[in-house]
Design an enzyme around this catalytic site. Structure first.
Site, PDB file in Angstrom:
ATOM      1  N   GLU A  82      -6.442   3.740  -5.969  1.00 14.55           N
ATOM      2  CA  GLU A  82      -7.775   3.887  -5.383  1.00 14.55           C
ATOM      3  C   GLU A  82      -8.274   5.312  -5.650  1.00 14.55           C
ATOM      4  OE1 GLU A  82      -9.994   3.562  -1.062  1.00 14.55           O
ATOM      5  OE2 GLU A  82      -8.231   4.795  -1.363  1.00 14.55           O
TER       6      GLU A  82
ATOM      7  N   HIS B 269     -11.062  -3.821   2.850  1.00 17.58           N
ATOM      8  CA  HIS B 269     -11.070  -3.529   4.288  1.00 17.58           C
ATOM      9  C   HIS B 269     -11.952  -2.341   4.663  1.00 17.58           C
ATOM     10  CE1 HIS B 269      -8.341  -0.825   2.372  1.00 17.58           C
ATOM     11  NE2 HIS B 269      -8.278  -0.087   3.462  1.00 17.58           N
ATOM     12  N   ASP B 270     -12.501  -1.634   3.676  1.00 19.62           N
ATOM     13  CA  ASP B 270     -13.351  -0.469   3.951  1.00 19.62           C
ATOM     14  C   ASP B 270     -14.834  -0.766   3.748  1.00 19.62           C
ATOM     15  OD1 ASP B 270     -11.122   1.151   4.357  1.00 19.62           O
ATOM     16  OD2 ASP B 270     -11.070   1.845   2.272  1.00 19.62           O
TER      17      ASP B 270
ATOM     18  N   ASP C  66       0.854  -1.173   0.000  1.00 13.70           N
ATOM     19  CA  ASP C  66       0.000   0.000   0.000  1.00 13.70           C
ATOM     20  C   ASP C  66       0.896   1.231   0.000  1.00 13.70           C
ATOM     21  OD1 ASP C  66      -2.582   1.432   0.496  1.00 13.70           O
ATOM     22  OD2 ASP C  66      -3.175  -0.569   1.188  1.00 13.70           O
TER      23      ASP C  66
ATOM     24  N   ASP D 264      -3.232   4.556  -2.275  1.00 11.76           N
ATOM     25  CA  ASP D 264      -4.348   5.065  -1.482  1.00 11.76           C
ATOM     26  C   ASP D 264      -4.813   6.435  -1.991  1.00 11.76           C
ATOM     27  OD1 ASP D 264      -5.874   4.483   0.992  1.00 11.76           O
ATOM     28  OD2 ASP D 264      -5.011   6.376   1.684  1.00 11.76           O
TER      29      ASP D 264
HETATM   30  O1  TEU Z   1      -9.909   4.897   1.686  1.00 11.36           O
HETATM   31  C1  TEU Z   1     -10.359   6.062   1.053  1.00 11.36           C
HETATM   32  C2  TEU Z   1     -11.770   6.243   1.050  1.00 11.36           C
HETATM   33  O2  TEU Z   1     -12.315   6.832   0.151  1.00 11.36           O
HETATM   34  C3  TEU Z   1     -12.489   5.692   2.215  1.00 11.36           C
HETATM   35  O3  TEU Z   1     -12.293   6.569   3.245  1.00 11.36           O
HETATM   36  C4  TEU Z   1     -13.915   5.511   1.958  1.00 11.36           C
HETATM   37  O4  TEU Z   1     -14.547   6.728   1.761  1.00 11.36           O
HETATM   38  C5  TEU Z   1     -14.545   4.844   3.140  1.00 11.36           C
HETATM   39  O5  TEU Z   1     -13.660   3.936   3.692  1.00 11.36           O
HETATM   40  C6  TEU Z   1     -15.780   4.127   2.694  1.00 11.36           C
HETATM   41  O6  TEU Z   1     -16.329   3.506   3.783  1.00 11.36           O
HETATM   42  C7  TEU Z   1      -8.547   4.763   1.855  1.00 11.36           C
HETATM   43  C8  TEU Z   1      -8.250   3.517   2.660  1.00 11.36           C
HETATM   44  O7  TEU Z   1      -8.659   2.389   1.938  1.00 11.36           O
HETATM   45  C9  TEU Z   1      -8.897   3.634   4.001  1.00 11.36           C
HETATM   46  O8  TEU Z   1      -8.744   2.471   4.777  1.00 11.36           O
HETATM   47  C10 TEU Z   1      -8.261   4.812   4.704  1.00 11.36           C
HETATM   48  O9  TEU Z   1      -8.904   5.020   5.928  1.00 11.36           O
HETATM   49  C11 TEU Z   1      -8.339   6.092   3.873  1.00 11.36           C
HETATM   50  O10 TEU Z   1      -7.968   5.878   2.509  1.00 11.36           O
HETATM   51  C12 TEU Z   1      -7.373   7.121   4.409  1.00 11.36           C
HETATM   52  O11 TEU Z   1      -6.062   6.728   4.168  1.00 11.36           O
END
Ligand code: TEU
Length: 585
Positions: free
Chosen positions: A281, A354-355, A123, A224
């Site tokens: 992303e 994971h989100d 990442d 990210d």
């Molecule tokens: O996620 C970016 C992002 O757009 C997320 O915050 C999304 O809006 C949310 O998770 C949806 O539920 C990335 C990473 O994947 C995330 O784990 C991080 O928290 C975020 O960036 C900040 O680095």
């Protein structure tokens, strides 16, 4: 579809032909033919008993991942971090988070991955650092600090922050710093200050860091929120929104004016020097914008993660709420991405990470038809054109977790959202069910390895609740059960590997208006594969005879039901969530 696939031209490329007769060549690439397995190290496997996953834990499970048919592992951040956002707040890019192990452990992991003929991508979190990163510690010392300009500092306006921008994780995107009487920008938590990419020194330091990891032999990066790097230079206020004092500044941060220049520089300075894969992303990216990022000839990255299909069940009028989604909406989004990138760039294919809440709980039937719907979802997604991304536990059909109390949640975004909703006047009993459905912690409960205490994840006290369903849903059971989700994923990836048409072939939707089934054809070089999956809890008869020629010599490559009744006339009988893959010529 305007372009259709003629044939594998040679070892290196695929020849496409446009309807108007024009031809174009799509390059073959290892990352197009690969399957990626995503690991959230904190929740994967703990070998020290501290309740937190670690790098030796990952090494101990590499054979499991290889056996599934994955070619690439994507590791969520493992760098040193105070863990305000579980590693997405990095305080030192050159060190490994203590709980996860050491640099020596990392080198060992990389070696073991490569030994198994797999690859490893890391990442890359460079939109922001932790506020504990040495750059920020220096930056906040004084307005004159040599590192001041590494971050985005501004003076306040009318006794408040410089503008009304909101953070992705609730509240204002600005934090006041009394000692220097200025605010810094943080699109995520206040412990994640945004880097100032306008500053050439920032870019050069980041590129040096990237080369350092690539020199170690890693095989690429998942980047990210990479399309947020270039902010609108004037940082304008967002139009006011009802009931939301801090609107998300998507129009002024996503795909900003200098983004292609920054990524172009990254390409020349770093990416072009190594034979790697990259996936960016990108919140709020359209297919047309995506093509600019991933174009076969002129793009800077290989793939993007868009969010369009992840928004289908979100009700944006009420924070945290979910709404009913329609199969035709899902098809419309995915078909659009297939169509828009075909012959121009390459798709990533994902339902989980994971989100996101677990896809079987969201788009399938986690209770009555868990195995059937998990396998149907995987089939209709991963046989599209693009690179499949599997998130740990997805291959077991892991579900959302029944968290019972707010205290069980760990995710900073969830906790902040809870506070925000309370502040907006929502009642606790309305907020909690929304949080249960939407929280990112649904995906972060420990990997379920077996039916021993804590699902075999740790001998200690896990950092987050284990999903109580681990006695029935776990890897040990799944590996042994021929009808498990895991063994189905294995077959699915094996047929993808052995049928290039499933990687490079055209994608043509079938019955796009049906709310019952997701169906399509993949075609290349005279070969054709037909994919169909039911999204209904009742048996169905589906007539595909006008669009699909299911001749007598069709071959059933895969199905998630033991013996599928089958007829020659194009009428297919499907059991609840039944899915089938036919080679039809
Ligand atoms: O996620 C970016 C992002 O757009 C997320 O915050 C999304 O809006 C949310 O998770 C949806 O539920 C990335 C990473 O994947 C995330 O784990 C991080 O928290 C975020 O960036 C900040 O680095």
């Amino acid at each position: 579809m305007d372009w259709f696939c003629l044939r594998l031209k040679d070892e290196l490329s695929v020849l496409l032909q446009h309807r108007n007769g024009e031809e174009c060549i799509v390059k073959r690439a290892w990352w197009k033919e690969s399957v990626v397995y995503q690991i959230y190290p904190r929740s994967f496997c703990d070998t020290t008993g501290d309740g937190i996953g670690d790098l030796p834990g990952i090494v101990s499970k590499l054979d499991y991942i290889k056996e599934l048919g994955a070619d690439v592992i994507w590791l969520c951040p493992i760098y040193q971090s105070p863990n305000d956002d579980n590693g997405y707040d990095i305080s030192d890019y050159f060190r490994i988070m203590e709980e996860f192990g050491t640099l020596v452990d990392f080198e060992h992991l990389l070696e073991e991955v490569h030994k198994r003929d797999m690859k490893l991508i890391m990442d890359l979190v460079v939109n922001h650092t932790s506020d504990e990163h040495a750059w920020f510690v220096e930056s906040k010392k004084s307005r004159g600090s040599a590192y001041r300009d590494y971050y985005i500092w501004r003076s306040g306006k009318n006794g408040g922050p410089p503008n009304n921008w909101g953070s992705f994780f609730s509240g204002s995107a600005w934090e006041y710093h009394a000692e220097t009487d200025q605010y810094y920008l943080h699109l995520f938590t206040k412990k994640q200050p945004d880097l100032n990419w306008e500053n050439p020194q920032v870019r050069s330091d980041i590129f040096t860091m990237m080369r350092w990891w690539l020199d170690k032999g890693i095989d690429g990066f998942r980047m990210d929120v990479i399309n947020l790097l270039s902010k609108h230079p004037d940082l304008p206020d967002m139009p006011a929104e009802d009931n939301n004092p801090h609107p998300l500044p998507i129009p002024y941060t996503a795909n900003g004016p200098k983004i292609h220049s920054y990524l172009g520089e990254m390409k020349t300075e770093v990416l072009d020097l190594f034979p790697i894969m990259t996936v960016g992303e990108m919140p709020a990216v359209t297919p047309e914008e995506a093509v600019q990022y991933v174009h076969e000839e002129s793009g800077t990255l290989n793939m993007v993660f868009h969010f369009e299909h992840m928004s289908l069940d979100m009700d944006f009028s009420r924070p945290g709420e979910v709404k009913k989604w329609k199969l035709t909406d899902l098809k419309a989004v995915l078909d659009k991405w297939q169509h828009s990138l075909h012959g121009r760039g390459w798709n990533s294919l994902y339902f989980n990470n994971h989100d996101q809440p677990r896809s079987v709980s969201r788009f399938g039937q986690a209770k009555q038809y868990r195995v059937e719907s998990a396998t149907a979802l995987a089939t209709i997604l991963f046989l599209q054109q693009g690179t499949p991304f599997v998130y740990q536990g997805e291959e077991l059909g892991m579900t959302n977790c029944a968290f019972e109390r707010m205290e069980e949640y760990r995710d900073v975004a969830t906790l902040n959202m809870y506070q925000q909703l309370l502040a907006l006047g929502y009642a606790e009993e309305d907020i909690f069910p929304a949080i249960q459905r939407r929280s990112r912690d649904n995906a972060r409960t420990p990997m379920q390895w077996d039916d021993s205490p804590n699902a075999g994840f740790t001998t200690g006290k896990p950092w987050i609740k284990v999903n109580p369903n681990y006695k029935e849903i776990n890897a040990k059971q799944a590996v042994e059960d021929p009808d498990s989700v895991y063994n189905y994923y294995k077959k699915l990836f094996s047929i993808r590997r052995h049928n290039r048409v499933l990687v490079y072939g055209d994608y043509q939707p079938v019955l796009p208006d049906s709310e019952d089934v997701y169906a399509y054809l993949r075609t290349m070089d005279g070969e054709q594969v037909f994919i169909i999956g039911s999204f209904r809890k009742r048996p169905l008869e589906v007539d595909v005879s006008t669009e699909v020629k299911l001749g007598a010599d069709r071959e059933l490559l895969l199905s998630n039901y033991p013996s599928s009744p089958d007829q020659d006339n194009g009428i297919i009988h499907l059991e609840p969530y039944e899915t089938r893959v036919y080679r039809i010529s």
